[in-house]
Design a protein around this motif. Structure first.
Motif, mmCIF file in Angstrom:
data_model
loop_
_atom_site.group_PDB
_atom_site.id
_atom_site.type_symbol
_atom_site.label_atom_id
_atom_site.label_comp_id
_atom_site.label_asym_id
_atom_site.label_seq_id
_atom_site.Cartn_x
_atom_site.Cartn_y
_atom_site.Cartn_z
ATOM 1 N N GLN A 47 0.852 -1.192 0.000
ATOM 2 C CA GLN A 47 0.000 0.000 0.000
ATOM 3 C C GLN A 47 0.887 1.242 0.000
ATOM 4 O OE1 GLN A 47 -2.528 0.400 3.451
ATOM 5 N NE2 GLN A 47 -3.881 1.803 2.394
ATOM 6 N N SER A 48 0.732 2.062 -1.002
ATOM 7 C CA SER A 48 1.479 3.327 -1.102
ATOM 8 C C SER A 48 2.994 3.138 -0.960
ATOM 9 C CB SER A 48 0.980 4.324 -0.054
ATOM 10 O OG SER A 48 -0.382 4.583 -0.229
ATOM 11 N N GLY A 49 3.517 2.094 -1.590
ATOM 12 C CA GLY A 49 4.949 1.864 -1.552
ATOM 13 C C GLY A 49 5.474 1.298 -0.251
ATOM 14 N N ARG A 50 4.610 0.901 0.641
ATOM 15 C CA ARG A 50 4.998 0.318 1.939
ATOM 16 C C ARG A 50 4.378 -1.069 2.046
ATOM 17 N NH1 ARG A 50 8.757 3.128 4.450
ATOM 18 N NH2 ARG A 50 7.910 2.894 6.500
ATOM 19 N N LEU A 51 4.933 -1.885 2.906
ATOM 20 C CA LEU A 51 4.385 -3.210 3.169
ATOM 21 C C LEU A 51 3.637 -3.185 4.495
ATOM 22 C CD1 LEU A 51 7.450 -5.302 2.075
ATOM 23 C CD2 LEU A 51 5.246 -5.253 0.947
ATOM 24 N N VAL A 52 2.421 -3.665 4.468
ATOM 25 C CA VAL A 52 1.590 -3.729 5.664
ATOM 26 C C VAL A 52 1.495 -5.190 6.084
ATOM 27 C CG1 VAL A 52 -0.686 -3.264 6.646
ATOM 28 C CG2 VAL A 52 0.254 -1.730 4.884
ATOM 29 N N LEU A 53 1.881 -5.462 7.307
ATOM 30 C CA LEU A 53 1.813 -6.801 7.871
ATOM 31 C C LEU A 53 0.595 -6.877 8.782
ATOM 32 C CD1 LEU A 53 2.945 -9.601 8.670
ATOM 33 C CD2 LEU A 53 4.338 -8.411 10.392
ATOM 34 N N GLU A 54 -0.279 -7.818 8.496
ATOM 35 C CA GLU A 54 -1.435 -8.085 9.355
ATOM 36 C C GLU A 54 -1.378 -9.553 9.748
ATOM 37 O OE1 GLU A 54 -4.958 -6.956 7.235
ATOM 38 O OE2 GLU A 54 -4.562 -4.823 7.532
ATOM 39 N N ALA A 55 -1.336 -9.813 11.033
ATOM 40 C CA ALA A 55 -1.259 -11.182 11.535
ATOM 41 C C ALA A 55 -2.246 -11.335 12.680
ATOM 42 C CB ALA A 55 0.158 -11.493 12.009
ATOM 43 N N GLU A 56 -2.843 -12.515 12.764
ATOM 44 C CA GLU A 56 -3.802 -12.756 13.841
ATOM 45 C C GLU A 56 -3.905 -14.240 14.137
ATOM 46 O OE1 GLU A 56 -8.109 -12.525 12.352
ATOM 47 O OE2 GLU A 56 -6.967 -11.295 10.937
ATOM 48 N N GLY A 57 -4.291 -14.509 15.342
ATOM 49 C CA GLY A 57 -4.526 -15.866 15.797
ATOM 50 C C GLY A 57 -5.485 -15.814 16.970
ATOM 51 N N PRO A 58 -5.761 -16.949 17.578
ATOM 52 C CA PRO A 58 -6.673 -16.966 18.710
ATOM 53 C C PRO A 58 -6.188 -16.049 19.839
ATOM 54 C CG PRO A 58 -6.205 -19.195 17.964
ATOM 55 C CD PRO A 58 -5.269 -18.286 17.234
ATOM 56 N N GLY A 59 -6.916 -14.983 20.088
ATOM 57 C CA GLY A 59 -6.609 -14.077 21.189
ATOM 58 C C GLY A 59 -5.570 -13.006 20.910
ATOM 59 N N TRP A 60 -5.095 -12.857 19.692
ATOM 60 C CA TRP A 60 -4.109 -11.816 19.409
ATOM 61 C C TRP A 60 -4.271 -11.286 17.987
ATOM 62 C CZ3 TRP A 60 -0.335 -12.387 15.605
ATOM 63 C CH2 TRP A 60 -0.171 -13.669 15.103
ATOM 64 N N HIS A 61 -3.780 -10.073 17.790
ATOM 65 C CA HIS A 61 -3.821 -9.415 16.478
ATOM 66 C C HIS A 61 -2.640 -8.453 16.391
ATOM 67 C CE1 HIS A 61 -5.541 -7.672 12.855
ATOM 68 N NE2 HIS A 61 -5.191 -6.497 13.341
ATOM 69 N N HIS A 62 -2.042 -8.380 15.214
ATOM 70 C CA HIS A 62 -0.898 -7.489 14.999
ATOM 71 C C HIS A 62 -1.036 -6.800 13.642
ATOM 72 C CE1 HIS A 62 3.282 -6.107 15.002
ATOM 73 N NE2 HIS A 62 3.269 -6.409 13.717
ATOM 74 N N ARG A 63 -0.689 -5.514 13.611
ATOM 75 C CA ARG A 63 -0.648 -4.765 12.352
ATOM 76 C C ARG A 63 0.525 -3.803 12.432
ATOM 77 N NH1 ARG A 63 -2.255 -0.427 9.145
ATOM 78 N NH2 ARG A 63 -3.332 -1.058 7.250
ATOM 79 N N SER A 64 1.361 -3.810 11.394
ATOM 80 C CA SER A 64 2.501 -2.896 11.346
ATOM 81 C C SER A 64 2.818 -2.572 9.893
ATOM 82 C CB SER A 64 3.722 -3.509 12.054
ATOM 83 O OG SER A 64 4.037 -4.778 11.505
ATOM 84 N N VAL A 65 3.564 -1.487 9.699
ATOM 85 C CA VAL A 65 3.933 -1.018 8.370
ATOM 86 C C VAL A 65 5.455 -1.030 8.265
ATOM 87 C CG1 VAL A 65 3.788 0.914 6.746
ATOM 88 C CG2 VAL A 65 1.866 0.427 8.275
ATOM 89 N N HIS A 66 5.965 -1.495 7.117
ATOM 90 C CA HIS A 66 7.407 -1.677 6.942
ATOM 91 C C HIS A 66 7.874 -1.171 5.588
ATOM 92 C CE1 HIS A 66 7.481 -4.232 10.520
ATOM 93 N NE2 HIS A 66 6.289 -4.622 10.095
ATOM 94 N N ALA A 67 9.177 -0.864 5.518
ATOM 95 C CA ALA A 67 9.776 -0.355 4.293
ATOM 96 C C ALA A 67 10.135 -1.464 3.307
ATOM 97 C CB ALA A 67 11.023 0.456 4.620
ATOM 98 N N ASP A 68 10.478 -2.655 3.819
ATOM 99 C CA ASP A 68 10.870 -3.731 2.912
ATOM 100 C C ASP A 68 10.494 -5.096 3.484
ATOM 101 O OD1 ASP A 68 13.019 -4.647 4.621
ATOM 102 O OD2 ASP A 68 14.223 -3.002 3.851
ATOM 103 N N LEU A 69 10.642 -6.100 2.648
ATOM 104 C CA LEU A 69 10.234 -7.450 3.013
ATOM 105 C C LEU A 69 11.103 -8.044 4.112
ATOM 106 C CD1 LEU A 69 8.012 -9.349 2.213
ATOM 107 C CD2 LEU A 69 9.448 -10.197 0.362
ATOM 108 N N GLY A 70 12.360 -7.660 4.156
ATOM 109 C CA GLY A 70 13.233 -8.128 5.238
ATOM 110 C C GLY A 70 12.723 -7.694 6.596
ATOM 111 N N ASP A 71 12.269 -6.446 6.682
ATOM 112 C CA ASP A 71 11.704 -5.947 7.952
ATOM 113 C C ASP A 71 10.430 -6.692 8.325
ATOM 114 O OD1 ASP A 71 13.748 -4.104 8.152
ATOM 115 O OD2 ASP A 71 12.528 -2.386 7.535
ATOM 116 N N VAL A 72 9.616 -7.022 7.323
ATOM 117 C CA VAL A 72 8.369 -7.760 7.584
ATOM 118 C C VAL A 72 8.681 -9.136 8.167
ATOM 119 C CG1 VAL A 72 6.382 -8.882 6.500
ATOM 120 C CG2 VAL A 72 7.012 -6.571 5.830
ATOM 121 N N THR A 73 9.606 -9.851 7.535
ATOM 122 C CA THR A 73 9.908 -11.205 8.005
ATOM 123 C C THR A 73 10.580 -11.191 9.374
ATOM 124 O OG1 THR A 73 11.969 -11.266 6.715
ATOM 125 C CG2 THR A 73 9.995 -12.173 5.678
#
Length: 91
Positions: free
Chosen positions: A22-48
């Protein structure tokens, strides 16, 4: 115009991880039972790297996500609008 593109979407019984472009950035959305995470990153290395540190993300889901990311990088050649695809630990 703010276009969102799905780069990766991995679902297992442990949870779901989506990587969006989105807009040249990577948005990470992760979720599981009882938790949720959302963050924005500059590159795929930061996401992983962020994924590796998420306390609710199990090893199996992380492995499945990494396989999907590697497959997408191979298909797309890269995520050029996001500044590169250097993955931690990649040779």
């Amino acid at each position: 115009m703010n276009v969102i593109r799905h780069f990766s979407d991995t679902r297992t019984d442990e949870g779901r991880v989506r990587i969006l472009v989105q807009s040249g950035r990577l948005v990470l959305e992760a979720e599981g039972p009882g938790w949720h995470h959302r963050s924005v990153h500059a590159d795929l290395g930061d996401v992983t790297l962020e994924l590796a540190w998420l306390p609710g993300l199990g090893a199996r889901l992380y492995g499945d996500v990494m396989e999907d990311v590697a497959r997408q990088v191979q298909l797309d050649g890269a995520a050029p609008e996001c500044g590169g695809t250097d993955l931690p630990g990649a040779a």
